[in-house]
Design a protein around this motif. Structure first.
Motif, mmCIF file in Angstrom:
data_model
loop_
_atom_site.group_PDB
_atom_site.id
_atom_site.type_symbol
_atom_site.label_atom_id
_atom_site.label_comp_id
_atom_site.label_asym_id
_atom_site.label_seq_id
_atom_site.Cartn_x
_atom_site.Cartn_y
_atom_site.Cartn_z
ATOM 1 N N ILE A 234 0.830 -1.205 0.000
ATOM 2 C CA ILE A 234 0.000 0.000 0.000
ATOM 3 C C ILE A 234 0.861 1.251 0.000
ATOM 4 C CG2 ILE A 234 -1.597 1.366 1.414
ATOM 5 C CD1 ILE A 234 -2.955 -1.246 2.209
ATOM 6 N N ASN A 235 1.884 1.277 0.849
ATOM 7 C CA ASN A 235 2.740 2.458 0.925
ATOM 8 C C ASN A 235 3.480 2.707 -0.379
ATOM 9 O OD1 ASN A 235 1.928 2.804 3.558
ATOM 10 N ND2 ASN A 235 3.768 1.923 4.460
ATOM 11 N N VAL B 90 0.162 7.032 -6.433
ATOM 12 C CA VAL B 90 -1.288 7.165 -6.624
ATOM 13 C C VAL B 90 -1.861 7.886 -5.408
ATOM 14 C CG1 VAL B 90 -3.460 5.955 -7.067
ATOM 15 C CG2 VAL B 90 -1.302 4.978 -7.899
ATOM 16 N N PRO B 91 -2.025 9.215 -5.495
ATOM 17 C CA PRO B 91 -2.491 9.994 -4.331
ATOM 18 C C PRO B 91 -3.796 9.478 -3.729
ATOM 19 C CG PRO B 91 -1.707 11.461 -6.069
ATOM 20 C CD PRO B 91 -1.711 10.077 -6.651
ATOM 21 N N ALA C 80 -5.236 7.574 1.292
ATOM 22 C CA ALA C 80 -6.266 7.461 2.334
ATOM 23 C C ALA C 80 -6.170 6.133 3.073
ATOM 24 C CB ALA C 80 -7.650 7.609 1.703
ATOM 25 N N LEU C 81 -5.510 5.135 2.451
ATOM 26 C CA LEU C 81 -5.395 3.818 3.075
ATOM 27 C C LEU C 81 -4.167 3.693 3.963
ATOM 28 C CD1 LEU C 81 -6.364 1.532 0.050
ATOM 29 C CD2 LEU C 81 -7.850 2.414 1.862
ATOM 30 N N LEU D 16 -10.840 8.058 -3.464
ATOM 31 C CA LEU D 16 -10.596 6.626 -3.356
ATOM 32 C C LEU D 16 -11.635 5.843 -4.162
ATOM 33 C CD1 LEU D 16 -8.757 4.548 -2.025
ATOM 34 C CD2 LEU D 16 -10.279 4.549 -0.048
ATOM 35 N N ILE D 17 -12.899 6.213 -4.028
ATOM 36 C CA ILE D 17 -13.966 5.536 -4.765
ATOM 37 C C ILE D 17 -13.807 5.765 -6.268
ATOM 38 C CG2 ILE D 17 -16.460 5.520 -5.201
ATOM 39 C CD1 ILE D 17 -16.856 6.018 -2.211
ATOM 40 N N SER D 18 -13.426 6.976 -6.656
ATOM 41 C CA SER D 18 -13.220 7.280 -8.073
ATOM 42 C C SER D 18 -12.093 6.430 -8.647
ATOM 43 C CB SER D 18 -12.910 8.769 -8.246
ATOM 44 O OG SER D 18 -12.596 9.060 -9.592
#
Length: 378
Positions: A225-226, A232-233, A237-238, A283-285
């Motif tokens: 994730i990191n 990927v900006p 959020a994760l 994030l959803i987008s």
């Protein structure tokens, strides 16, 4: 595994710098990672095949090796864990003062256009080709050439690439204690081409998997994730939510793209730290644009879901004991061929609530797609 390094030094008549990969320290550390993952192995052999040479399409030297470890048998999920663990360990070993720092610097010097601005982890990610761990990919057989896609005069065509994998030798590694690198011995036995060919064949039919031990699977998810969040900006959020994501059943980033819209929103709601509306919207987008999103149960999608199921069967085997079927995914996509008892068994399993949120939502998503009127499984 497929190991590739680019070198911008020299020309077509020069010898490729194979020592960038055939480095004793590098290969011993690679074996050390494998000994850590497969604790039952006292010795590991690796058959090395060399397909290095000049790449006409890229006009650079490609240092290319295929490494075949016959004592290690893995499925798709375990192959992914091996690669992720290797990248995480090699990143740590590549910082200044550590054993692989000089290897990384030598690689950067040979190809500044390719590697100069890359972080160490990205370099190793580039070197350890991810295609070799994907279910529908693999390694070229020894002695086999391939064809490059080239464009000439506005038309695409295939051009012969004579860089076929040829036997380089066999290294036998013997386990030492954790603080000492394994002993190694390189030989080139007088094997026939047929024997080298057989040794280079990786596919196994119904073989027992090598027992694997991953000490920190949550740390591997955090590393992934990191790494992706750097470029990927929307994924930032994760960051900081890895423990919650792991508890909810996420084991790799691509698990998110298997969720449907409702499942993804449920996941976001469970992450208390992700509470800024713009972060959630981004994030959803980003999630909605991913190509791995399961839409119509095509062949590639079903293969990915089979791999996902295999992973969870290894993580939580007791959860699947109540379903007397080889594959839940296969049962869903061939629903009409099941008898009534089997269908009831599958639906009862779905609502049992024994799996965490992420796998539960994914299996329910597959079930809803398979039962959708007009769906044709391809």
């Amino acid at each position: 595994e497929d190991i590739d390094v680019v070198s911008e030094q020299g020309g077509p008549e020069d010898v490729p710098p194979t020592d960038l990969i055939l480095d004793e320290v590098l290969l011993c550390h690679r074996a050390q990672v494998l000994f850590g993952l497969f604790p039952e192995a006292a010795e590991l052999q690796v058959y090395i095949y060399n397909s290095s040479g000049w790449s006409k399409s890229k006009e650079v030297h490609k240092v290319s090796f295929h490494l075949v470890w016959p004592e290690i048998i893995v499925n798709h999920e375990n192959a992914r864990l091996v690669r992720q663990t290797t990248l995480a360990e090699f990143r740590k070993l590549s910082v200044e003062g550590m054993p692989l720092h000089s290897c990384v610097e030598a690689i950067r010097e040979h190809a500044p256009k390719h590697y100069a601005n890359m972080a160490a982890r990205d370099i190793w990610d580039n070197i350890f080709d991810a295609n070799s761990i994907r279910p529908k990919n693999g390694l070229r057989m020894p002695y086999n050439e391939k064809a490059d896609d080239v464009e000439e005069n506005g038309r695409r065509r295939k051009r012969r690439d004579k860089r076929s994998p040829l036997p380089e030798g066999i290294i036998c590694f013997r386990r030492n204690n954790a603080a000492k690198l394994p002993d190694s011995n390189l030989t080139k036995p007088d094997l026939t081409p047929y024997e080298w060919l057989r040794a280079g064949s990786c596919r196994q039919q119904k073989s027992n998997l090598s027992p694997i031990k991953v000490d920190h699977p949550e740390a591997l998810l955090e590393e992934e994730i990191n790494t992706f969040a750097c470029g990927v900006p929307a994924l930032r959020a994760l960051e900081g939510c890895v423990h919650e994501l792991f508890t909810l059943g996420m084991r790799e980033l691509s698990d998110l793209w298997l969720l449907d819209a409702d499942g993804f929103k449920d996941l976001v709601k469970h992450l208390g730290e992700v509470d800024e509306s713009q972060e959630v919207a981004d994030l959803i987008s980003f999630w909605s644009k991913q190509s791995y999103l399961i839409r119509d149960l095509g062949i590639d999608e079903v293969d990915r879901l089979h791999a996902f199921e295999a992973m969870w069967r290894s993580i939580a085997p007791a959860v699947f004991e109540s379903v007397d079927l080889d594959s839940i995914v296969h049962a869903f996509v061939s629903w009409e061929s099941l008898n009534q008892k089997q269908q009831q068994m599958c639906t009862s399993w779905l609502v049992s609530g024994k799996l965490p949120l992420v796998p539960s939502c994914i299996f329910n998503h597959v079930f809803s797609l398979a039962r959708r009127p007009g769906t044709e499984v391809r």
